[in-house]
Motif scaffolding. Structure first.
Motif, short mmCIF file in Angstrom:
data_model
loop_
_atom_site.label_atom_id
_atom_site.label_comp_id
_atom_site.label_asym_id
_atom_site.label_seq_id
_atom_site.Cartn_x
_atom_site.Cartn_y
_atom_site.Cartn_z
N CYS A 1 0.83 -1.20 0.00
CA CYS A 1 0.00 0.00 0.00
C CYS A 1 0.87 1.26 0.00
N VAL B 1 -3.32 -5.77 -0.19
CA VAL B 1 -3.36 -4.55 0.61
C VAL B 1 -4.57 -4.59 1.54
N CYS C 1 -6.34 0.62 2.82
CA CYS C 1 -5.50 1.17 1.75
C CYS C 1 -6.41 1.81 0.71
#
Length: 331
Positions: free
Chosen positions: A268, A311, A315
Motif C-alpha cells: 500500500c 493490501v 489502503c
C-alpha cells in the motif's frame, strides 16, 4: 506430422508471438527469450523431423485390416497388392498368395482390359501421389528461413543484452541512483544491488526483490534494474506494466528498509510512494499515477496466490494507510 497440421502449428506459434509483443502484461511475466526459444525449437523439430523421414526406411505396418476393410478393398487378394506400370500408367493389382507367373498373367489381363478401355482391375486402390520433389525442398527451405529470421530477430534486431549488456559504469550509476531513491523512502542510508547472479532474488527464489526489514541492503532482479536504467537514463518508458512493476518493487523494498514488515501494508505504501518515485525517474505525474493505480488494481488479482501481499481495506483514499490524506488523489 502432416503438412497441414505443421502449418497450423506454425501459424498458432506466430499468433502467440504477436500477442506477446502486443501484450504488456504477457511481457511482464514472460521473459523476452522464452517465446523465441519455443518457436525456434518448434521449427528445428519440423526441420530435423523432415530430414529424418527423408533417410528413414519404410515404417512398420500396423494391425492387420479388419474383415470389413478387406471386403471393401475387393477381397483377400488385395491384402498384398502390387504396383506395376502398364503402358506408362501405374496400376494396382491384387497379388496376395500369387506366384511371379500368376502376377505376370494378371499384368497381361490388365493390359488387355486397358486396351479395351476398361479398368485394369476392379476396385483397384488409387495410389496417393507424392509431393513433387520441388515442393518437398521448398518445405524444408521454409523451415530454415523461419529459423534464420528468428535468429536475426533474437541476436541482431532485439535491442541490447539486458542488464548484462550494460558496461560497468552504467551498472554502477544505476545502482547508485536506485540506492539514493530507496534511501529517500527508507529515511536512512540504503544500498540497492542488482542481483545478476540470482543469489538473493530471481526465478529460483520466486521474488523480484528482497530487503532487510529496517536494514540497509536491498536486492532487485537485473530485469527490473535494466528497466529502471532505461527509464532514468535513456528516457524510455518501455512497456507500461513492466515499468510500473519495476517502480513498485523498488518502492516496496525501500519501505521494508524503512522498517515496515507487513507485506500488504508495504504494498500500500509502495503504490503511493511510487508516484513520486516514478516522477523522479523521468515519468510525468499523470503517467506515474496511472501506473501505480494499475498496480493497486492488479494487487487484488495477484494477491490471491499470496494473500499476505493483499493490501488491507484501509489502503484507500482517506483511509488509515493514506500517506497524503489531504490529497484527493489515491495513489
Amino acid at each position: 506430422m502432416e503438412a497441414t497440421l505443421a502449418r497450423r502449428v506454425r501459424i498458432a506459434a506466430v499468433v502467440l508471438l504477436v500477442v506477446w509483443f502486443l501484450s504488456a502484461r504477457l511481457q511482464s511475466v514472460i521473459p523476452l527469450w522464452l517465446p523465441f526459444l519455443v518457436y525456434a525449437g518448434l521449427e528445428l523439430n519440423f526441420l530435423v523431423g523432415g530430414l529424418r523421414e527423408r533417410g528413414a526406411g519404410p515404417r512398420a505396418r500396423g494391425r492387420a485390416p479388419q474383415t470389413t476393410d478387406v471386403e471393401e478393398l475387393g477381397g483377400d487378394d488385395w491384402l498384398e497388392p502390387v504396383l506395376v506400370e502398364i503402358e506408362g500408367e501405374d496400376v494396382w493389382l491384387p497379388a496376395a498368395g500369387k506366384t511371379d507367373e500368376e502376377v505376370e498373367e494378371l499384368v497381361e489381363e490388365a493390359r488387355e482390359r486397358l486396351r479395351r478401355g476398361e479398368p485394369a482391375a476392379r476396385d483397384a486402390p488409387v495410389p496417393r501421389p507424392r509431393a513433387p520433389r520441388r515442393h518437398r525442398l521448398l518445405a524444408r527451405l521454409e523451415g530454415l528461413a523461419v529459423v534464420g529470421v528468428l535468429a536475426l530477430l533474437l541476436f541482431v534486431l532485439v535491442p541490447d543484452g539486458g542488464w548484462s549488456g550494460l558496461d560497468e559504469a552504467d551498472r554502477e550509476k544505476t545502482e547508485t541512483l536506485l540506492s539514493s531513491e530507496a534511501a529517500r523512502i527508507a529515511g536512512h542510508e540504503a544500498r540497492v544491488r542488482c542481483d545478476a547472479d540470482g543469489d538473493a532474488v530471481g526465478i529460483v527464489q520466486h521474488a523480484d526483490g528482497l530487503a532487510e526489514v529496517g536494514g540497509s541492503n536491498a536486492y532487485l532482479t537485473p530485469e527490473l534494474c535494466h528497466r529502471l536504467y532505461r527509464l532514468a537514463f535513456e528516457n524510455d518508458e518501455g512497456a507500461f506494466s513492466q515499468t510500473a512493476r519495476a517502480i513498485a518493487v523498488l518502492a516496496h523494498e525501500a519501505w521494508h528498509l524503512h522498517g515496515e514488515s507487513d507485506e500488504g501494508v508495504t504494498n500500500c505504501y509502495a503504490f503511493q510512494s511510487g508516484v513520486t518515485l516514478g516522477q523522479r525517474l523521468g515519468l510525468s505525474e499523470s503517467t506515474a499515477a496511472r501506473m501505480m493505480r494499475q498496480q493497486l488494481a492488479d494487487n487484488a488479482t495477484y494477491g490471491r496466490s499470496a494473500r499476505e501481499y493483499l493490501v488491507p481495506a484501509e489502503c484507500r483514499n482517506g483511509g488509515e494507510l493514506d500517506l497524503a490524506p489531504e490529497s484527493s488523489r489515491f495513489p
